[in-house]
Design a protein around this motif. Sequence first.
Motif, PDB file in Angstrom:
ATOM      1  N   SER A  83      31.209  39.600  48.655  1.00 28.66           N
ATOM      2  CA  SER A  83      29.726  39.120  47.732  1.00 28.66           C
ATOM      3  C   SER A  83      30.776  38.062  47.053  1.00 28.66           C
ATOM      4  O   SER A  83      31.687  38.347  46.190  1.00 28.66           O
ATOM      5  N   VAL A  84      30.507  37.221  46.668  1.00 28.64           N
ATOM      6  CA  VAL A  84      30.496  35.833  46.143  1.00 28.64           C
ATOM      7  C   VAL A  84      29.336  35.030  45.128  1.00 28.64           C
ATOM      8  O   VAL A  84      27.963  34.354  45.765  1.00 28.64           O
ATOM      9  N   ILE A  85      30.106  35.393  43.734  1.00 25.52           N
ATOM     10  CA  ILE A  85      28.448  34.907  43.130  1.00 25.52           C
ATOM     11  C   ILE A  85      29.066  33.851  41.746  1.00 25.52           C
ATOM     12  O   ILE A  85      30.404  34.005  41.572  1.00 25.52           O
ATOM     13  N   ILE A  86      28.623  32.824  42.015  1.00 21.39           N
ATOM     14  CA  ILE A  86      29.437  31.869  40.939  1.00 21.39           C
ATOM     15  C   ILE A  86      27.765  30.912  40.025  1.00 21.39           C
ATOM     16  O   ILE A  86      26.578  31.363  40.457  1.00 21.39           O
ATOM     17  N   TYR A 117      30.945  44.621  42.794  1.00 22.02           N
ATOM     18  CA  TYR A 117      32.219  43.651  42.412  1.00 22.02           C
ATOM     19  C   TYR A 117      33.617  44.155  41.780  1.00 22.02           C
ATOM     20  O   TYR A 117      33.802  45.060  40.854  1.00 22.02           O
ATOM     21  N   ASP A 118      35.076  43.063  41.965  1.00 21.84           N
ATOM     22  CA  ASP A 118      36.061  43.495  42.061  1.00 21.84           C
ATOM     23  C   ASP A 118      36.242  42.280  41.272  1.00 21.84           C
ATOM     24  O   ASP A 118      37.538  43.109  40.316  1.00 21.84           O
ATOM     25  N   ALA A 119      36.495  41.853  41.169  1.00 19.58           N
ATOM     26  CA  ALA A 119      37.259  40.517  39.928  1.00 19.58           C
ATOM     27  C   ALA A 119      36.126  39.127  39.562  1.00 19.58           C
ATOM     28  O   ALA A 119      35.244  39.103  40.665  1.00 19.58           O
ATOM     29  N   MET A 120      36.417  38.419  38.301  1.00 17.41           N
ATOM     30  CA  MET A 120      35.245  37.724  38.141  1.00 17.41           C
ATOM     31  C   MET A 120      36.694  36.271  36.889  1.00 17.41           C
ATOM     32  O   MET A 120      37.562  36.917  36.546  1.00 17.41           O
ATOM     33  N   THR A 121      36.543  35.131  37.056  1.00 17.24           N
ATOM     34  CA  THR A 121      37.413  34.045  35.960  1.00 17.24           C
ATOM     35  C   THR A 121      36.284  33.448  36.141  1.00 17.24           C
ATOM     36  O   THR A 121      35.205  32.607  36.992  1.00 17.24           O
ATOM     37  N   PHE A 122      37.205  32.110  35.657  1.00 18.65           N
ATOM     38  CA  PHE A 122      35.845  31.128  34.979  1.00 18.65           C
ATOM     39  C   PHE A 122      36.993  29.108  35.665  1.00 18.65           C
ATOM     40  O   PHE A 122      38.150  29.809  35.417  1.00 18.65           O
ATOM     41  N   TRP A 123      36.369  28.374  36.357  1.00 19.17           N
ATOM     42  CA  TRP A 123      37.260  27.184  36.517  1.00 19.17           C
ATOM     43  C   TRP A 123      37.593  26.764  34.956  1.00 19.17           C
ATOM     44  O   TRP A 123      38.865  26.263  34.641  1.00 19.17           O
ATOM     45  N   ASP A 124      36.073  26.881  34.157  1.00 19.83           N
ATOM     46  CA  ASP A 124      36.587  25.839  33.434  1.00 19.83           C
ATOM     47  C   ASP A 124      35.057  26.453  32.384  1.00 19.83           C
ATOM     48  O   ASP A 124      34.672  27.530  32.363  1.00 19.83           O
ATOM     49  N   GLU A 125      34.919  25.925  31.132  1.00 20.63           N
ATOM     50  CA  GLU A 125      33.238  26.281  30.214  1.00 20.63           C
ATOM     51  C   GLU A 125      32.166  26.862  31.283  1.00 20.63           C
ATOM     52  O   GLU A 125      31.685  27.586  30.544  1.00 20.63           O
ATOM     53  N   GLN A 126      32.193  25.573  32.477  1.00 24.73           N
ATOM     54  CA  GLN A 126      30.587  25.706  32.721  1.00 24.73           C
ATOM     55  C   GLN A 126      30.911  26.926  34.454  1.00 24.73           C
ATOM     56  O   GLN A 126      29.576  27.458  34.734  1.00 24.73           O
ATOM     57  N   ALA A 147      43.631  41.203  55.740  1.00 23.48           N
ATOM     58  CA  ALA A 147      44.437  40.988  54.146  1.00 23.48           C
ATOM     59  C   ALA A 147      44.210  39.091  55.034  1.00 23.48           C
ATOM     60  O   ALA A 147      45.142  39.081  55.068  1.00 23.48           O
ATOM     61  N   ARG A 148      43.362  39.506  54.543  1.00 27.25           N
ATOM     62  CA  ARG A 148      43.195  37.561  54.554  1.00 27.25           C
ATOM     63  C   ARG A 148      42.854  36.608  52.709  1.00 27.25           C
ATOM     64  O   ARG A 148      43.263  37.490  52.207  1.00 27.25           O
ATOM     65  N   VAL A 149      42.448  36.051  53.078  1.00 32.11           N
ATOM     66  CA  VAL A 149      41.931  34.351  51.964  1.00 32.11           C
ATOM     67  C   VAL A 149      41.614  33.736  52.603  1.00 32.11           C
ATOM     68  O   VAL A 149      41.976  33.397  53.213  1.00 32.11           O
ATOM     69  N   LEU A 150      40.361  33.990  51.448  1.00 33.19           N
ATOM     70  CA  LEU A 150      39.329  32.910  51.739  1.00 33.19           C
ATOM     71  C   LEU A 150      39.136  31.568  50.567  1.00 33.19           C
ATOM     72  O   LEU A 150      40.122  32.025  50.140  1.00 33.19           O
ATOM     73  N   HIS A 151      39.388  30.681  50.978  1.00 32.60           N
ATOM     74  CA  HIS A 151      39.891  29.939  50.050  1.00 32.60           C
ATOM     75  C   HIS A 151      38.651  28.735  50.187  1.00 32.60           C
ATOM     76  O   HIS A 151      37.741  28.519  50.894  1.00 32.60           O
ATOM     77  N   THR A 152      38.191  28.040  48.958  1.00 34.30           N
ATOM     78  CA  THR A 152      37.020  26.971  48.727  1.00 34.30           C
ATOM     79  C   THR A 152      37.809  25.764  47.420  1.00 34.30           C
ATOM     80  O   THR A 152      38.588  26.157  46.749  1.00 34.30           O
ATOM     81  N   PRO A 153      37.655  24.609  48.701  1.00 36.04           N
ATOM     82  CA  PRO A 153      38.885  23.911  47.704  1.00 36.04           C
ATOM     83  C   PRO A 153      37.776  22.636  46.702  1.00 36.04           C
ATOM     84  O   PRO A 153      37.768  21.460  46.113  1.00 36.04           O
ATOM     85  N   ASP A 154      36.404  22.751  46.196  1.00 37.64           N
ATOM     86  CA  ASP A 154      35.288  22.396  45.472  1.00 37.64           C
ATOM     87  C   ASP A 154      34.618  23.526  45.172  1.00 37.64           C
ATOM     88  O   ASP A 154      33.302  22.980  44.403  1.00 37.64           O
ATOM     89  N   ARG A 155      34.892  24.026  44.065  1.00 38.73           N
ATOM     90  CA  ARG A 155      34.468  25.373  43.475  1.00 38.73           C
ATOM     91  C   ARG A 155      33.334  26.031  44.551  1.00 38.73           C
ATOM     92  O   ARG A 155      31.865  26.031  43.703  1.00 38.73           O
ATOM     93  N   GLY A 156      33.287  26.423  45.482  1.00 37.22           N
ATOM     94  CA  GLY A 156      32.164  27.332  46.021  1.00 37.22           C
ATOM     95  C   GLY A 156      31.944  26.192  47.121  1.00 37.22           C
ATOM     96  O   GLY A 156      30.395  27.529  47.495  1.00 37.22           O
ATOM     97  N   ARG A 208      24.424  32.668  40.867  1.00 41.70           N
ATOM     98  CA  ARG A 208      23.217  32.617  42.741  1.00 41.70           C
ATOM     99  C   ARG A 208      24.758  32.953  43.401  1.00 41.70           C
ATOM    100  O   ARG A 208      25.957  32.717  43.673  1.00 41.70           O
ATOM    101  N   LYS A 209      24.515  33.529  44.390  1.00 39.77           N
ATOM    102  CA  LYS A 209      25.234  34.490  45.025  1.00 39.77           C
ATOM    103  C   LYS A 209      25.550  33.549  45.570  1.00 39.77           C
ATOM    104  O   LYS A 209      24.212  32.891  46.963  1.00 39.77           O
TER     105      LYS A 209
END
Length: 358
Positions: A158-161, A135-144, A210-219, A170-171
Motif C-alpha cells: 500500500s502506497v498513498i501520496i 500502514y507502517d511509515a510516513m514522511t514528506f519530500w517537502d511541504e507539499q 526482503a526487497r527495496v521499492l524505488h521511485t525516482p519521480d515522487r511516485g 491518493r492511493k
Amino acid sequence: MIRLFTLFFVVAGLAACGNLELTEDRETLPSSLSVAELDTFPFASSIRALEVVNDSTVWFAGSGGVYGYTQDGGQNWYTDSLRWDSLQPHFRAIAVTDEAVFLLSIASPALLFRSTDRGQSWQLAYREDDPAAFYDAMTFWDEQHGIAMGDPTDGCLSVIITRDGGRTWRKVDCEDLPAAEEGEAAFAASNSNISVYGDHAWIVSGGARARVLHTPDRGQSWEVFDTPIREGGQMTGIYTVDFLDEQHGIIFGGDWNDKPNNSSNKAMTSDGGRTWQLIADGQEPGYRSCVRYAPGTDGQMILAAGIPGTSYSLNGGESWEKLNDQSFYTFRFGDSWRVVWLAGNGKVARLLISGRTT
C-alpha cells in the motif's frame, strides 16, 4: 469526536525522516563515541513514531492514541490521547511540516489525521477501510509532497501520496506498483520503512521477501530490487532504510525472533538501491529496527538502534561498536550528531553523545 486540549507549538521546519542534509562545515570525526547524558521521559504508551524538528522540539505518537511534544528539550511535555468516534487508534507513523502535524494509525480502518491550527483541532485527511489495511511509515519530500506505505492490499504494498500539503491523499494503483510476492509485507517498527532524497523515495519490505521499492519521480513510476537481507520467515527482512544521497544508502533488519543473529542483516548500496552489498556480516550488531546517517559526517558516522541497544559506526558501516545497552524502537538526530532523540516501550529519551579523538 476528538478529545484533546489546546496545544501551542512552533515548528521551525521540516525534519523529514531520512532526508537530513549534511552541514557545510564538517568537523573532525571522532575515533570513538560515548554517552555523555541520557534523560528518559516515561509515557503510558509503546512509542514507535518520532519526529525531531530540532534539538529542542520533538513530537511523538504511540499506542492507545497517545501523542505529545516538547519545545524545550524535554523540560516540559504536552501529551494527550486521541479518539475518533468510538475508535482509539494506535499510531506508528508521524510527520511534521511547517504547516501541519500528521498522525497515521495502524490496522483497519486506517486513519490519517492532520492538524494546522497548533493542535486545537484535527481533521481526518484519509481513511481506508480495507480489512487488510495496515500502514507502517510516513514522511514528506517537502511541504507539499508526502508519502506513506503499508502492508499489501490487492496484490501490492500500500502506497498513498499527497501533493497538496497533506490535505488529500491518493492511493497508488497496484497496476503502477511492483507486485508483492506471497508473504511479503512490512514492519511498523520505527516509522523508517521509507527514505526520501530529492525526488526519490525508497521503501523496504520483509517477511517472505526482503526487497527495496524505488521511485525516482515522487511516485509517478516504480521499480523493485532484491537484497541479500535475510528473508523467508514471518519476522525476517528489512526493518529500516536511510539514504545519504541519490546513490548511497543503508538497510538494516534481521530477525525479530532471533535478534542476536548478525549475519545477512545489514547492507549498503552505492548505485541508488539497484544492488546491495552486505556489511560487517557475521559481526555485531544483530537485529536493529532503525538506522540513520549522522548529519555533518559525510556518511561515515551511522547509528542503529533496536533491541537490545544502540550501535555506531565511524567508518561508513564497515565496523560497529556498541554505544549503550538500552532498548529503543526508533530514533532521530537533532541539529547535529551530538543530540539524539529515541523512543521505545513507555519512554522517550534524549541522548547526548560525546566523541573522543585519539
